[in-house]
Motif scaffolding. Structure first.
Motif, mmCIF file in Angstrom:
data_model
loop_
_atom_site.group_PDB
_atom_site.id
_atom_site.type_symbol
_atom_site.label_atom_id
_atom_site.label_comp_id
_atom_site.label_asym_id
_atom_site.label_seq_id
_atom_site.Cartn_x
_atom_site.Cartn_y
_atom_site.Cartn_z
ATOM 1 N N ASP A 168 0.864 -1.189 0.000
ATOM 2 C CA ASP A 168 0.000 0.000 0.000
ATOM 3 C C ASP A 168 0.896 1.233 0.000
ATOM 4 O OD1 ASP A 168 -1.816 1.981 0.329
ATOM 5 O OD2 ASP A 168 -2.656 1.264 2.211
ATOM 6 N N SER A 169 0.894 1.959 -1.106
ATOM 7 C CA SER A 169 1.783 3.114 -1.242
ATOM 8 C C SER A 169 1.337 4.310 -0.408
ATOM 9 C CB SER A 169 1.876 3.524 -2.714
ATOM 10 O OG SER A 169 0.589 3.847 -3.216
ATOM 11 N N SER A 170 0.156 4.229 0.222
ATOM 12 C CA SER A 170 -0.347 5.374 0.986
ATOM 13 C C SER A 170 0.292 5.502 2.363
ATOM 14 C CB SER A 170 -1.872 5.266 1.155
ATOM 15 O OG SER A 170 -2.222 4.144 1.943
ATOM 16 N N SER A 171 1.034 4.485 2.790
ATOM 17 C CA SER A 171 1.714 4.560 4.084
ATOM 18 C C SER A 171 3.124 4.008 3.952
ATOM 19 C CB SER A 171 0.941 3.782 5.153
ATOM 20 O OG SER A 171 0.803 2.429 4.788
ATOM 21 N N SER A 172 3.964 4.304 4.928
ATOM 22 C CA SER A 172 5.362 3.895 4.858
ATOM 23 C C SER A 172 5.492 2.381 5.004
ATOM 24 C CB SER A 172 6.163 4.578 5.959
ATOM 25 O OG SER A 172 5.803 4.064 7.231
ATOM 26 N N LYS A 173 6.595 1.864 4.510
ATOM 27 C CA LYS A 173 6.847 0.430 4.624
ATOM 28 C C LYS A 173 6.943 0.019 6.087
ATOM 29 C CE LYS A 173 10.235 -3.108 3.403
ATOM 30 N NZ LYS A 173 11.504 -3.379 2.696
ATOM 31 N N MET A 174 7.571 0.842 6.901
ATOM 32 C CA MET A 174 7.689 0.531 8.326
ATOM 33 C C MET A 174 6.323 0.429 8.972
ATOM 34 S SD MET A 174 7.550 1.769 11.658
ATOM 35 C CE MET A 174 7.764 3.534 11.570
ATOM 36 N N ALA A 175 5.429 1.376 8.676
ATOM 37 C CA ALA A 175 4.087 1.357 9.251
ATOM 38 C C ALA A 175 3.330 0.106 8.826
ATOM 39 C CB ALA A 175 3.322 2.605 8.846
ATOM 40 N N ARG A 176 3.473 -0.285 7.553
ATOM 41 C CA ARG A 176 2.794 -1.482 7.062
ATOM 42 C C ARG A 176 3.398 -2.748 7.662
ATOM 43 N NH1 ARG A 176 4.057 -1.681 1.729
ATOM 44 N NH2 ARG A 176 5.211 0.285 1.675
ATOM 45 N N PHE A 177 4.701 -2.759 7.853
ATOM 46 C CA PHE A 177 5.378 -3.904 8.458
ATOM 47 C C PHE A 177 4.865 -4.146 9.878
ATOM 48 C CE2 PHE A 177 8.766 -5.934 10.873
ATOM 49 C CZ PHE A 177 9.227 -6.923 10.015
ATOM 50 N N ILE A 178 4.650 -3.066 10.611
ATOM 51 C CA ILE A 178 4.229 -3.174 12.011
ATOM 52 C C ILE A 178 2.741 -3.477 12.137
ATOM 53 C CG2 ILE A 178 4.050 -1.938 14.208
ATOM 54 C CD1 ILE A 178 6.913 -2.632 13.358
ATOM 55 N N ALA A 179 1.914 -2.883 11.278
ATOM 56 C CA ALA A 179 0.463 -2.885 11.512
ATOM 57 C C ALA A 179 -0.326 -3.872 10.653
ATOM 58 C CB ALA A 179 -0.093 -1.476 11.285
ATOM 59 N N THR A 180 0.278 -4.458 9.629
ATOM 60 C CA THR A 180 -0.497 -5.308 8.730
ATOM 61 C C THR A 180 0.101 -6.704 8.632
ATOM 62 O OG1 THR A 180 0.724 -4.682 6.723
ATOM 63 C CG2 THR A 180 -1.113 -3.269 7.387
ATOM 64 N N GLY A 181 -0.545 -7.543 7.856
ATOM 65 C CA GLY A 181 -0.074 -8.916 7.711
ATOM 66 C C GLY A 181 -0.265 -9.690 9.005
ATOM 67 N N GLY A 182 0.680 -10.558 9.305
ATOM 68 C CA GLY A 182 0.565 -11.433 10.472
ATOM 69 C C GLY A 182 1.135 -10.884 11.754
ATOM 70 N N MET A 183 1.532 -9.618 11.745
ATOM 71 C CA MET A 183 2.043 -9.033 12.986
ATOM 72 C C MET A 183 0.978 -9.119 14.088
ATOM 73 S SD MET A 183 5.062 -7.761 13.530
ATOM 74 C CE MET A 183 6.565 -7.695 12.568
ATOM 75 N N GLY A 184 1.358 -9.605 15.243
ATOM 76 C CA GLY A 184 0.438 -9.720 16.362
ATOM 77 C C GLY A 184 -0.216 -11.076 16.486
ATOM 78 N N ALA A 185 0.098 -12.002 15.575
ATOM 79 C CA ALA A 185 -0.597 -13.291 15.553
ATOM 80 C C ALA A 185 0.236 -14.453 16.081
ATOM 81 C CB ALA A 185 -1.048 -13.606 14.133
ATOM 82 N N PHE A 186 1.481 -14.221 16.432
ATOM 83 C CA PHE A 186 2.348 -15.352 16.771
ATOM 84 C C PHE A 186 1.863 -16.097 18.011
ATOM 85 C CE2 PHE A 186 6.039 -17.655 18.313
ATOM 86 C CZ PHE A 186 6.558 -18.194 17.148
ATOM 87 N N ALA A 187 1.444 -15.381 19.042
ATOM 88 C CA ALA A 187 0.990 -16.052 20.262
ATOM 89 C C ALA A 187 -0.224 -16.929 19.986
ATOM 90 C CB ALA A 187 0.672 -15.027 21.349
ATOM 91 N N HIS A 188 -1.141 -16.440 19.161
ATOM 92 C CA HIS A 188 -2.327 -17.224 18.798
ATOM 93 C C HIS A 188 -1.919 -18.525 18.105
ATOM 94 C CE1 HIS A 188 -6.617 -17.609 17.490
ATOM 95 N NE2 HIS A 188 -6.047 -18.319 16.526
ATOM 96 N N GLU A 189 -1.039 -18.426 17.120
ATOM 97 C CA GLU A 189 -0.628 -19.615 16.379
ATOM 98 C C GLU A 189 0.217 -20.532 17.245
ATOM 99 O OE1 GLU A 189 -2.208 -20.056 13.753
ATOM 100 O OE2 GLU A 189 -2.940 -17.995 13.595
#
Length: 299
Positions: free
Chosen positions: A135-156
């Motif tokens: 998503d070009s509307s936000s920085s790569k760092m912001a997308r790395f932290i806030a999208t995809g599987g970030m935050g899901a490791f404990a669940h899995e």
């Protein structure tokens, strides 16, 4: 259970001493670790010549895999995030850093599955974390932290413990997972040994306020929510999913008491009603502690 395709079919393996490992050490990649785990200084015990060596030898993770669209810089950041993730997770589960038991593999961006931000493959014992969004509307760092599987490791990882314990530590011919897996029954399973009994205790506490008489506030609001989510069906009511969701919340609750926020390990991404409140977690926390102690005793 149907077999899933091998994860290595669409990913790149990274081993200690490999060219990729050497390349990481020589490049000045942008480091996102301070955003994934704020206010953290890497302890000397986790400082070595190779980050891959730490994951494989220190945390007993057998393998790492990456999808074709995960750049070298992404791999560097995902691996360093995973190190801190395992370090923080150990503070809760108390496994003496033996997080993977030598069986678990972790994949980043190699096995995306529908709308899931992450998933666990019991047959191959692999946790996949989906790559961040384009998503070009936000920085790569912001997308790395806030999208995809970030935050899901404990669940899995909760899924991993569920299925690993059922396969190796407390076997039953009736059910693979100690929770019973994808079934949505509200009844105790009453099969197997002490680990399965504790899983029954956990789920009984989640589902019932008074066993077989009065449903818990959590289960009633979850049931109401599921009725409005036609596309999800009974997914949220499955025993393995409730267990993993509460395990995730328990890990987050325990770390928050220590002032720790880890954005790869646990951060809610869905309707807050599917998660337990802190008051609800406090009631079941001793059972999760017992569950982890029983696993540790058998490893």
């Amino acid at each position: 259970m149907a077999k899933s395709s091998k994860i290595v079919d669409t990913s790149t393996n990274v081993s200690f001493g490999s060219r990729a490992d050497a390349f990481w050490k020589s490049e000045g990649f942008a480091d996102y670790l301070s955003f994934v785990r704020p206010k953290f200084s890497l302890p000397k015990s986790l400082q070595a010549n190779s980050s891959v060596e730490i994951i494989q030898n220190r945390f007993s993770i057998r393998d790492l895999n990456f999808g074709n669209w995960v750049t070298n810089e992404d791999r560097y950041n995902y691996v360093n995030s995973l190190i801190v993730c395992c370090y923080d997770l150990n503070k809760v589960v108390g496994f003496n850093y033996n997080i993977g038991f030598g069986y678990l593999a972790v994949s980043f961006g190699a096995r995306g599955k529908g709308r899931a931000s992450a998933h666990y493959e019991p047959w191959w014992k692999i946790i996949n974390i989906t790559r961040y969004e384009d998503d070009s509307s936000s920085s790569k760092m912001a997308r790395f932290i806030a999208t995809g599987g970030m935050g899901a490791f404990a669940h899995e990882y909760g899924h991993y413990l569920d299925y690993f314990a059922g396969k190796f530590l407390d076997k039953s011919i009736a059910y693979f997972a100690v929770t019973g897996g994808r079934i949505a029954t509200k009844d105790r399973l009453n099969v197997g040994g002490e680990i399965r009994k504790t899983a029954d205790d956990i789920l009984e506490t989640i589902i019932w306020r008074e066993p077989n008489k009065t449903l818990s506030n959590y289960y009633r609001r979850l049931f109401e929510l599921v009725g409005r989510l036609d596309d999800m069906g009974e997914y949220y009511l499955r025993r393995n999913e409730m267990f993993a969701r509460w395990f995730e919340a328990w890990v987050s609750w325990e770390l928050k008491k220590q002032g720790i926020t880890n954005k790869l390990l646990a951060q809610g991404k869905y309707d807050e009603r599917i998660y337990p409140t802190f008051q609800e977690i406090e009631k079941v926390a001793p059972l999760f502690r017992r569950f982890c102690e029983q696993i540790k005793a058998k490893i």
